[in-house]
Scaffold this motif. Structure first.
Motif, mmCIF file in Angstrom:
data_model
loop_
_atom_site.group_PDB
_atom_site.id
_atom_site.type_symbol
_atom_site.label_atom_id
_atom_site.label_comp_id
_atom_site.label_asym_id
_atom_site.label_seq_id
_atom_site.Cartn_x
_atom_site.Cartn_y
_atom_site.Cartn_z
ATOM 1 N N GLY A 86 -40.116 9.486 18.638
ATOM 2 C CA GLY A 86 -40.652 9.694 19.978
ATOM 3 C C GLY A 86 -40.679 11.113 20.474
ATOM 4 N N THR A 290 -59.045 6.341 22.379
ATOM 5 C CA THR A 290 -57.610 6.164 22.207
ATOM 6 C C THR A 290 -57.303 5.506 20.862
ATOM 7 N N ARG A 292 -54.728 4.066 18.101
ATOM 8 C CA ARG A 292 -53.438 3.387 18.161
ATOM 9 C C ARG A 292 -52.669 3.439 16.857
ATOM 10 N N LYS A 310 -48.143 4.791 13.339
ATOM 11 C CA LYS A 310 -48.392 4.457 14.734
ATOM 12 C C LYS A 310 -48.718 5.781 15.426
ATOM 13 N N ASP A 312 -49.313 8.085 18.596
ATOM 14 C CA ASP A 312 -48.999 8.199 20.019
ATOM 15 C C ASP A 312 -49.479 9.544 20.560
ATOM 16 N N ASN A 313 -49.529 9.641 21.870
ATOM 17 C CA ASN A 313 -49.824 10.907 22.546
ATOM 18 C C ASN A 313 -51.081 11.586 22.006
ATOM 19 N N GLY A 329 -47.292 10.579 15.339
ATOM 20 C CA GLY A 329 -46.551 9.348 15.512
ATOM 21 C C GLY A 329 -45.656 9.021 14.335
ATOM 22 N N GLY A 362 -55.358 5.881 26.859
ATOM 23 C CA GLY A 362 -54.069 6.444 26.487
ATOM 24 C C GLY A 362 -54.062 7.899 26.097
#
Length: 371
Positions: A86, A290, A292, A310, A312-313, A329, A362
């Motif tokens: 994260g 976005t 994913r 995965k 993210d961001n 990710g 996102g």
């Protein structure tokens, strides 16, 4: 007949990476011959297992390079990093020396916070460049000894103080394209060095300070950056790491003339393996912006590596007339218990509405700190 004069390149629209046996090797060898490439380029692209990085680069390439004659010549430097839990980010600087300009893309995220900055029109810092450093605005890379690089950056609501440490000295100058001067992707990335490693230091988001100890990939490229050489559906570049055990970098693209480009490497327990048998797929939400998740498959004669991420961001940035999605990710590799981190650049040019700012579920589409 002289191949350099006859123009015997594979026909536009033909994916040379899907040919097999002698046909495939001959097609790749033809590109190498026309481009004046060394014979090893054909072997590398045909999935030969390499016992060494097979890179023409060395210590002298750690610093800045003389600019070519074209206005689109650019020297770029970047670091992607993430701990797979994260926290992560990227800082990418580009110096358009002949235009006297530099550009920056910066991203940092942790603990539900995220920051981005995308700016194309900084004045070039010629003093920093003359001293062998790479910069844009308040972000600056300072190469050290043994492949180490120091990154400092400060912005409104964001700051970085990081040290990049290469995985091993022998893996400092990996290249996605074994023949850098005349490969099929040279219009958008002439010379390109990739270096797996780790970063350590601190990152500040708002009023929170985070310790950083993360997987990383450092990159350095120089040459003409002509994104118009790619088709509208662009390209995908992915890099990832699970530490000393396994690293990879994969690039797939479609040139404007219809030729498909696929090239990359895997570093497995220190052994470097190049391949052009690559497939990159992504899972995208119905806003078409976005992303994913993603899967990278890289095939060799004895096995296939499957990397699952995965994402993210995701950040949607406009750069050199292209719209590029950048994000990172968590990473898992089929057959391994270790987990890691991967970074993604996806150039698919989604439609921009009349308002000028794309809609996204996102993605970060504006600069600043997002809480």
């Amino acid at each position: 007949m002289d191949d350099k004069k006859s123009g015997n390149l594979p026909e536009a629209g033909k994916d040379i990476t899907k040919a097999d046996g002698l046909t495939r090797r001959a097609a790749i060898a033809t590109i190498a011959a026309v481009a004046g490439a060394p014979a090893v380029a054909a072997d590398v692209a045909a999935n030969t297992v390499l016992k060494s990085p097979n890179s023409p680069f060395g210590p002298s390439d750690e610093t800045t390079h003389p600019a070519g004659p074209d206005s689109i010549w650019q020297e770029s430097y970047w670091i992607y990093f993430g701990n797979g839990k994260g926290l992560g980010g990227v800082v990418h600087t580009g110096e358009q020396v002949n235009l006297g300009k530099s550009n920056i893309f910066a991203l940092g995220y942790a603990d539900g916070l995220a920051f981005r900055r995308a700016k194309d029109d900084h004045d070039l810092n010629r003093d920093a460049r003359a001293s062998g450093r790479f910069s844009a605005g308040e972000y600056i890379f300072t190469p050290g000894t043994d492949g180490r690089v120091y990154l400092s950056g400060k912005d409104e609501g964001f700051a970085l103080d990081l040290e990049f440490i290469p995985q091993t000295k022998s893996l400092r100058w990996l290249t996605v394209f074994p023949n850098p001067e005349n490969h099929v992707g040279s219009q958008t990335s002439s010379y390109n060095i990739q270096t797996p490693g780790v970063v350590r230091g601190t990152m500040r988001l708002g009023d929170k300070l985070f310790d950083v100890d993360a997987f990383s990939q450092r990159g350095h490229s120089w040459g003409n950056r002509d994104y118009k050489a790619l088709r509208g559906n662009g390209s995908r570049w992915v890099t990832g790491s699970v530490g000393d055990r396994l690293n990879f970098s994969a690039y797939v693209a479609i040139r404007a003339d219809g030729m498909v480009i696929k090239s990359g490497f895997v570093v497995d327990r220190g052994e470097v393996r190049h391949t052009s048998d690559i497939n990159v797929t992504v899972e995208v939400d119905f806003d078409s912006v976005t992303y994913r998740a993603g899967v990278v498959r890289m095939k060799f004669p004895d096995r296939e590596y499957v990397f699952r991420a995965k994402i993210d961001n995701i950040n949607l940035i406009q750069h050199h007339g292209s719209e590029i999605n950048v994000g990172g990710g968590d990473l898992r590799v089929d057959g391994l218990s270790e987990t890691g981190y991967s970074a993604w650049e996806i150039n698919e040019r989604p439609p921009t509405p009349a308002g000028g700012v794309p809609f996204s579920f996102g993605s970060l589409v504006v600069d600043g700190l997002k809480k």
